[in-house]
Design an enzyme around this catalytic site. Structure first.
Site, PDB file in Angstrom:
ATOM      1  N   GLU A 105       0.827  -1.214   0.000  1.00 50.22           N
ATOM      2  CA  GLU A 105       0.000   0.000   0.000  1.00 50.22           C
ATOM      3  C   GLU A 105       0.861   1.263   0.000  1.00 50.22           C
ATOM      4  O   GLU A 105       0.551   2.232  -0.691  1.00 50.22           O
ATOM      5  CB  GLU A 105      -0.892  -0.037   1.253  1.00 50.22           C
ATOM      6  CG  GLU A 105      -1.799   1.141   1.454  1.00 50.22           C
ATOM      7  CD  GLU A 105      -2.477   1.107   2.826  1.00 50.22           C
ATOM      8  OE1 GLU A 105      -2.712   2.190   3.369  1.00 50.22           O
ATOM      9  OE2 GLU A 105      -2.739   0.006   3.342  1.00 50.22           O
ATOM     10  N   HIS A 110       8.880  -0.972   4.299  1.00 47.25           N
ATOM     11  CA  HIS A 110       8.482  -1.145   5.701  1.00 47.25           C
ATOM     12  C   HIS A 110       8.358  -2.627   5.988  1.00 47.25           C
ATOM     13  O   HIS A 110       7.845  -3.382   5.171  1.00 47.25           O
ATOM     14  CB  HIS A 110       7.169  -0.423   6.025  1.00 47.25           C
ATOM     15  CG  HIS A 110       6.052  -0.722   5.080  1.00 47.25           C
ATOM     16  ND1 HIS A 110       5.999  -0.202   3.807  1.00 47.25           N
ATOM     17  CD2 HIS A 110       4.935  -1.487   5.216  1.00 47.25           C
ATOM     18  CE1 HIS A 110       4.895  -0.616   3.198  1.00 47.25           C
ATOM     19  NE2 HIS A 110       4.240  -1.416   4.028  1.00 47.25           N
TER      20      HIS A 110
HETATM   21  P1  5GP Z   1       1.404  -2.385   3.283  1.00 51.29           P
HETATM   22  O1  5GP Z   1       0.099  -2.927   2.787  1.00 51.29           O
HETATM   23  O2  5GP Z   1       1.959  -1.330   2.380  1.00 51.29           O
HETATM   24  O3  5GP Z   1       2.391  -3.465   3.593  1.00 51.29           O
HETATM   25  O4  5GP Z   1       1.097  -1.766   4.692  1.00 51.29           O
HETATM   26  C1  5GP Z   1       0.962  -0.405   4.950  1.00 51.29           C
HETATM   27  C2  5GP Z   1       0.576  -0.281   6.397  1.00 51.29           C
HETATM   28  O5  5GP Z   1       0.684   1.073   6.763  1.00 51.29           O
HETATM   29  C3  5GP Z   1      -0.858  -0.727   6.710  1.00 51.29           C
HETATM   30  O6  5GP Z   1      -0.822  -1.767   7.678  1.00 51.29           O
HETATM   31  C4  5GP Z   1      -1.514   0.537   7.249  1.00 51.29           C
HETATM   32  O7  5GP Z   1      -2.414   0.292   8.316  1.00 51.29           O
HETATM   33  C5  5GP Z   1      -0.329   1.369   7.677  1.00 51.29           C
HETATM   34  N1  5GP Z   1      -0.552   2.803   7.594  1.00 51.29           N
HETATM   35  C6  5GP Z   1      -1.059   3.497   6.544  1.00 51.29           C
HETATM   36  N2  5GP Z   1      -1.088   4.812   6.817  1.00 51.29           N
HETATM   37  C7  5GP Z   1      -0.577   4.948   8.065  1.00 51.29           C
HETATM   38  C8  5GP Z   1      -0.336   6.089   8.896  1.00 51.29           C
HETATM   39  O8  5GP Z   1      -0.610   7.226   8.549  1.00 51.29           O
HETATM   40  N3  5GP Z   1       0.213   5.838  10.113  1.00 51.29           N
HETATM   41  C9  5GP Z   1       0.530   4.585  10.529  1.00 51.29           C
HETATM   42  N4  5GP Z   1       1.066   4.446  11.742  1.00 51.29           N
HETATM   43  N5  5GP Z   1       0.329   3.491   9.764  1.00 51.29           N
HETATM   44  C10 5GP Z   1      -0.222   3.681   8.551  1.00 51.29           C
END
Ligand code: 5GP
Length: 127
Positions: A105, A110
């Site tokens: 996302e 990360h």
């Molecule tokens: P991905 O799907 O990219 O591996 O995960 C992105 C993560 O970032 C998701 O678990 C989502 O909840 C988290 N996330 C998105 N926006 C924010 C934010 O503004 N602050 C924090 N602490 N986490 C976020």
């Protein structure tokens, strides 16, 4: 390899202090903070401070100091969360969703560290 970095992604904004976060650990090369939508009792994201889109981009282009610093920060977060099996914890899962098939996302590297409950099988379905 082509890994254009979007400087307006949400984690870049967190690193610049434009968006607040619940910091667990900050080091020279890494920031760890709690996921805004936790999927487990412990759900921490660990990001490098440099502009890396995903882990393979980081592995190919980050300096040795960044790679060591990021890796040590991940280890330190596991210690702080008390999830290390070798230190009496019940374990954890590390996830690095990458690209479209990985359903990433946020386009800044990360690693999710999840723990505090039985997490079930790694993948739910083959589709
Ligand atoms: P991905 O799907 O990219 O591996 O995960 C992105 C993560 O970032 C998701 O678990 C989502 O909840 C988290 N996330 C998105 N926006 C924010 C934010 O503004 N602050 C924090 N602490 N986490 C976020």
């Amino acid at each position: 390899m082509n890994n254009p970095y979007d400087t307006e992604n949400i984690f870049a904004k967190i690193l610049r202090g434009e968006i607040p976060n619940d910091t667990v650990l900050e080091t020279e090369h890494a920031l760890a903070f709690r996921d805004i939508q936790p999927q487990a009792p412990q759900h921490v994201l660990v990001i490098p401070k440099g502009p890396y889109v995903n882990y393979d981009h980081f592995a190919h282009t980050a300096s040795d100091a960044e790679i060591v610093g990021y890796t040590r920060a991940i280890g330190k977060v596991c210690e702080m969360l008390g999830v290390q099996p070798g230190a009496g914890g019940d374990g954890y899962r590390m996830i690095a969703n990458t690209g479209s098939d990985g359903v990433q996302e946020v386009p800044h590297l990360h690693i999710h560290i999840l723990g505090g409950r039985r997490l079930g099988r790694m993948l739910q379905s083959k589709t």
